[in-house]
Design an enzyme around this catalytic site. Sequence first.
Site, PDB file in Angstrom:
ATOM      1  N   ASP B  91       0.863  -1.182   0.000  1.00 32.46           N
ATOM      2  CA  ASP B  91       0.000   0.000   0.000  1.00 32.46           C
ATOM      3  C   ASP B  91       0.902   1.235   0.000  1.00 32.46           C
ATOM      4  O   ASP B  91       2.131   1.118   0.015  1.00 32.46           O
ATOM      5  CB  ASP B  91      -0.967  -0.031   1.192  1.00 32.46           C
ATOM      6  CG  ASP B  91      -0.262  -0.024   2.531  1.00 32.46           C
ATOM      7  OD1 ASP B  91       0.949   0.273   2.588  1.00 32.46           O
ATOM      8  OD2 ASP B  91      -0.915  -0.332   3.543  1.00 32.46           O
ATOM      9  N   SER B  92       0.305   2.413  -0.016  1.00 27.34           N
ATOM     10  CA  SER B  92       1.107   3.638  -0.147  1.00 27.34           C
ATOM     11  C   SER B  92       1.500   4.217   1.208  1.00 27.34           C
ATOM     12  O   SER B  92       2.320   5.120   1.287  1.00 27.34           O
ATOM     13  CB  SER B  92       0.306   4.686  -0.907  1.00 27.34           C
ATOM     14  OG  SER B  92      -0.789   5.128  -0.101  1.00 27.34           O
ATOM     15  N   GLY B 216     -11.550   3.481   1.056  1.00 26.04           N
ATOM     16  CA  GLY B 216     -12.477   4.179   1.940  1.00 26.04           C
ATOM     17  C   GLY B 216     -13.737   3.399   2.244  1.00 26.04           C
ATOM     18  O   GLY B 216     -14.778   3.963   2.602  1.00 26.04           O
ATOM     19  N   ASP B 266      -7.723  -7.682   0.852  1.00 22.06           N
ATOM     20  CA  ASP B 266      -6.782  -7.877   1.954  1.00 22.06           C
ATOM     21  C   ASP B 266      -7.512  -7.507   3.215  1.00 22.06           C
ATOM     22  O   ASP B 266      -8.435  -6.677   3.187  1.00 22.06           O
ATOM     23  CB  ASP B 266      -5.554  -6.978   1.807  1.00 22.06           C
ATOM     24  CG  ASP B 266      -5.838  -5.573   2.310  1.00 22.06           C
ATOM     25  OD1 ASP B 266      -5.492  -5.258   3.466  1.00 22.06           O
ATOM     26  OD2 ASP B 266      -6.445  -4.779   1.550  1.00 22.06           O
ATOM     27  N   CYS B 304     -11.877 -29.106   7.426  1.00 23.13           N
ATOM     28  CA  CYS B 304     -10.665 -28.360   7.073  1.00 23.13           C
ATOM     29  C   CYS B 304      -9.459 -29.295   7.003  1.00 23.13           C
ATOM     30  O   CYS B 304      -9.311 -30.203   7.815  1.00 23.13           O
ATOM     31  CB  CYS B 304     -10.426 -27.263   8.109  1.00 23.13           C
ATOM     32  SG  CYS B 304      -8.940 -26.289   7.785  1.00 23.13           S
ATOM     33  N   CYS B 306      -6.206 -28.176   7.038  1.00 23.93           N
ATOM     34  CA  CYS B 306      -4.977 -27.498   7.474  1.00 23.93           C
ATOM     35  C   CYS B 306      -4.264 -28.304   8.566  1.00 23.93           C
ATOM     36  O   CYS B 306      -4.857 -29.193   9.183  1.00 23.93           O
ATOM     37  CB  CYS B 306      -5.278 -26.082   7.958  1.00 23.93           C
ATOM     38  SG  CYS B 306      -5.850 -25.967   9.658  1.00 23.93           S
ATOM     39  N   CYS B 309      -6.024 -28.398  11.977  1.00 25.58           N
ATOM     40  CA  CYS B 309      -7.212 -29.258  12.058  1.00 25.58           C
ATOM     41  C   CYS B 309      -6.868 -30.735  11.898  1.00 25.58           C
ATOM     42  O   CYS B 309      -7.565 -31.599  12.425  1.00 25.58           O
ATOM     43  CB  CYS B 309      -8.248 -28.825  11.025  1.00 25.58           C
ATOM     44  SG  CYS B 309      -9.033 -27.264  11.481  1.00 25.58           S
ATOM     45  N   HIS B 335      -4.677 -21.769  10.668  1.00 22.83           N
ATOM     46  CA  HIS B 335      -6.020 -22.220  10.298  1.00 22.83           C
ATOM     47  C   HIS B 335      -6.820 -21.110   9.619  1.00 22.83           C
ATOM     48  O   HIS B 335      -7.443 -21.331   8.571  1.00 22.83           O
ATOM     49  CB  HIS B 335      -6.787 -22.728  11.518  1.00 22.83           C
ATOM     50  CG  HIS B 335      -8.242 -22.927  11.220  1.00 22.83           C
ATOM     51  ND1 HIS B 335      -8.718 -24.029  10.551  1.00 22.83           N
ATOM     52  CD2 HIS B 335      -9.318 -22.116  11.419  1.00 22.83           C
ATOM     53  CE1 HIS B 335     -10.018 -23.909  10.367  1.00 22.83           C
ATOM     54  NE2 HIS B 335     -10.408 -22.754  10.888  1.00 22.83           N
TER      55      HIS B 335
END
Lengths: 384, 384
Positions: B91-92, B216, B266, B304, B306, B309, B335
């Site tokens: 980002d800026s 915004g 994000d 799940c 992962c 899990c 997770h």
Amino acid sequence: MSVTFEVLATDGAARRGRLTTAHGVVDTPVFMPVGTQATVKALTPDDLETAGARIVLGNTYHLLLRPGHDLVRELGGLHRFMSWPGAILTDSGGFQVWSLAKLRKVTEDGVEFRAPLDGSLRFLSPEGVIEIQRALGSDIAMVLDECLAYPAARETTERSLALTRRWAERCRAAHASGGDGQALFGIVQGGTDEELRLRAAAETVALDFDGYAIGGMAVGEPKPRMYALTELVARALPAERPRYLMGVGKPEDLVESVARGVDMFDCVLPTRNARNGQAFTGEGTVTIKQARWTRDAAPLDAACSCYTCRRFSRAYLRHLFVAEELLAYRLLTLHNVHFYLELMAAMRAAIATGAFEAFRARFYARYAVSSLDVPLDDPQRSEA
Amino acid sequence: MSVTFEVLATDGAARRGRLTTAHGVVDTPVFMPVGTQATVKALTPDDLETAGARIVLGNTYHLLLRPGHDLVRELGGLHRFMSWPGAILTDSGGFQVWSLAKLRKVTEDGVEFRAPLDGSLRFLSPEGVIEIQRALGSDIAMVLDECLAYPAARETTERSLALTRRWAERCRAAHASGGDGQALFGIVQGGTDEELRLRAAAETVALDFDGYAIGGMAVGEPKPRMYALTELVARALPAERPRYLMGVGKPEDLVESVARGVDMFDCVLPTRNARNGQAFTGEGTVTIKQARWTRDAAPLDAACSCYTCRRFSRAYLRHLFVAEELLAYRLLTLHNVHFYLELMAAMRAAIATGAFEAFRARFYARYAVSSLDVPLDDPQRSEA
């Protein structure tokens, strides 16, 4: 019992051995990372396996208080609870009661203390610590012993030793009635008095344990004294049983104690110091927050093959540590545990080929022994 | 430029696309985990790759202050510094100046602020943020924009929009002179006024950026308003460029925004909430410290795959969290990131087969939308 030990080779007093447990084979001399609260802090079981760990230590005192040994038993025992497929040794909790608990009261029956978490009154007896460790389901359990502050008067030490012997007998009897394949180790106390150490060794060996620990070391005595006492006690223990030096130590202590016939170690140094920003390398310790590493593109240890050293620079690790990023603690812990386990692997290989003295000389040629590390006489011996 | 985008399939307004960068291919719609200080908190690059991450977000504001973009450039850029082989969007820094810095002063030239770490006076100009992001070496850079608090008067919003447009022009010009293959995205502001949002979209598109962000949003406006404005702006953006909804959001927000034509997201929710003990599952959120999980042997989410899990129970995760163990934050983060990335993968698969509406219905049939989560209007948008 389902834990067996054999000595595969010797080189001077140093021994290359093998512990066989229901949770895998453990090559010795071995270092056991400390997993106080059912986790080696910041590491997953996969991290530990990748680093070469085959056995970890669990702290009975902490697990008893939280989450409680009944809960752990209900969830299938400590191995399943923490999803650790390797072996586990649990201590008896005695050391932590001595160093962490408030309002401790030692009687013939055991030790009473107030739990720090909820203020409740708790009691550990010799039979109780066996029962708790059985609930946890560790591969190796330890007897309850009394720990003494250093220095202690001879009379105090003698009285304490006698109590420790009676407790050991009671632990032995309580454990014999279980018969679930868990090994039980005795503990040799005796302070810094050679005669008392030898007496303690003889009395403990007479009770015929599966292995023998040397306790009450690294509690403030001078380093040469610790090495001499370790050598003395190790010689007095039966060759066919594993010898475990509790709560030790720095890399040089491991080298010196292996040279004197010790097979097993545990210590919080690699894990705790990692969280304090100290890394162990082949050349000595690195304090990662120092400004000198700000722009250093090199890894912690160019000779190290761990994930941290393969992927990250000192500059990046310093940034993470200064920024208090969780990844800093994890990457440093990963490296330190890897370093300790690689050190043990190198010693095992050296003993197997009769080259231990050459290894020891090479180690000291590179490794700068530091007095600035976290002092070994830290009485905590757990990762609370 | 070395970042290209193509739309592979559409399903209603939803798009299945592909970003091609110098650091790999990124399938869209995509969620970018937030790596504020050159690390996605508690995760290694390997963890991120295993979870399916192909692009992460870096916060220019934080990196500028620590360790500094010059240091990152000297050490080979952000990818090498954090050892991340995938793509990076930076980002800026404008949003963080707005939400985190003290003594902020906005002028035509840029924004002046006092750095929280050392109290030094800093200045970010449109040209400066381009220079900083070039030093970081991200694959996608963002323009400097002014962020407004919600609600804002129309006159204030108009004045702000005009400044944001002039800054966008200056960023565009500064970026054009570099030519190092980094993409530059414009940002559409405009508050909650539909006319101003459309005007901002048209003005930003006229500057011809490589992609367009909707900024915004999720700053306090009602959720239906956010969805409606997202739909309005997305329709006004060119179909052949990626659309990025900044700082959003909860799982249901991702589903609703993908349905309205957004390609990139994000948000700190999966990572920050993990550290606060909240896990996302297919049925809604789980607050791991609750006593109801004390003896629960089930994983967080039975569906799940992962590591967390596959290996650990809710009871164990609760124990770790209550004991404030570092492993708790890591396993929950692992997770949650996995959950978010799997959700995006499921949406991509659904769009590709024209089954997005069926997916959306299945999602809501299982997922309990909660109002108890960390509020989306948290203005921080970074993991400080």
